[in-house]
Write a protein that holds these residues in place. Sequence first.
Motif, PDB file in Angstrom:
ATOM      1  N   ILE A  91     -45.413  33.105 -23.492  1.00  0.00           N
ATOM      2  CA  ILE A  91     -44.645  32.718 -22.313  1.00  0.00           C
ATOM      3  C   ILE A  91     -44.215  31.252 -22.416  1.00  0.00           C
ATOM      4  O   ILE A  91     -43.073  30.897 -22.084  1.00  0.00           O
ATOM      5  N   GLY A 145     -42.881  35.083 -14.811  1.00  0.00           N
ATOM      6  CA  GLY A 145     -43.351  35.944 -15.900  1.00  0.00           C
ATOM      7  C   GLY A 145     -44.770  36.409 -15.661  1.00  0.00           C
ATOM      8  O   GLY A 145     -45.103  37.581 -15.871  1.00  0.00           O
ATOM      9  N   ILE A 163     -37.325  36.378 -19.223  1.00  0.00           N
ATOM     10  CA  ILE A 163     -38.198  37.244 -18.424  1.00  0.00           C
ATOM     11  C   ILE A 163     -38.350  38.610 -19.082  1.00  0.00           C
ATOM     12  O   ILE A 163     -39.452  39.178 -19.125  1.00  0.00           O
TER      13      ILE A 163
END
Length: 273
Positions: free
Chosen positions: A32, A51, A136
Amino acid sequence: MFEIFSSADAWVALLTLTFLEIVLGIDNIVFISIAADKLPAHQQRKATNLGLILAMVQRILLLFGVSFLVGLKEPFYNIETSWFQMGLSWQALILFFGGLFLLYKSTSEIHEKLDAPGVGEENLKAKKITSLQKAIVQIIIIDFIFSIDSILTAIGMTNGIGNQPGDALILMIIAVVISILIMMLFANPIRKFIGKHPSMQLLALSFLILIGFMLITEAAHLSHTVVFGQTVGAIPKGYLYFAIAFSLLVEFLNMKLRKQTTKVKKTVSNADN
């Protein structure tokens, strides 16, 4: 509904499961951080938090589909030749293609960073190419891959806990929510730290390559793959986490050494002047 928390075993299972979810989520935080780092500065925190929230929602939905996840472990096709045997399952295929995705993504990111023209207009333009939606989507895909393994582990740990059918499910959902909230506290500082140190970025990408290879190996293990009479075994995750921890320790020592060297050079330079 919550009578299960009157049992000491339930609290021990909850603490253990929460810790396990956090540990298994470290590689997710790394991915991420790298995905969000390619966004403009004002979108990075939003991408990280969004996320992780979507990851929590996705894991809870997967927990409600426990029977579906367990069914993914069952082979749907067997391959048998004189030198190769394999029982294909959906879980193995998800891990295999997830591992390939991580290998591709990490390798391309390393190639991009090593061949980058520098911090200039071209580099800033390349950084903003990745949209928030694209970041995302990548985060959701990779979290789904990591979720399969961690949730199946959670199912095994909570099996037999509680008198009601939904007791284990309650424990797993609470553990997921707590672990995601804790990760949200540390995800942005970790992202900023990785972004500020180029060597740490490369190290994080190297971790993802290692994790990608582990996922491919685990897919072969879950498929009971046999090549020339040799069974493909699983790589113990303890070895993986030890390698990551040891590499981080060495990198922190290198960073400290570089800071001390810089201070000495500045002192010598000021003394000469």
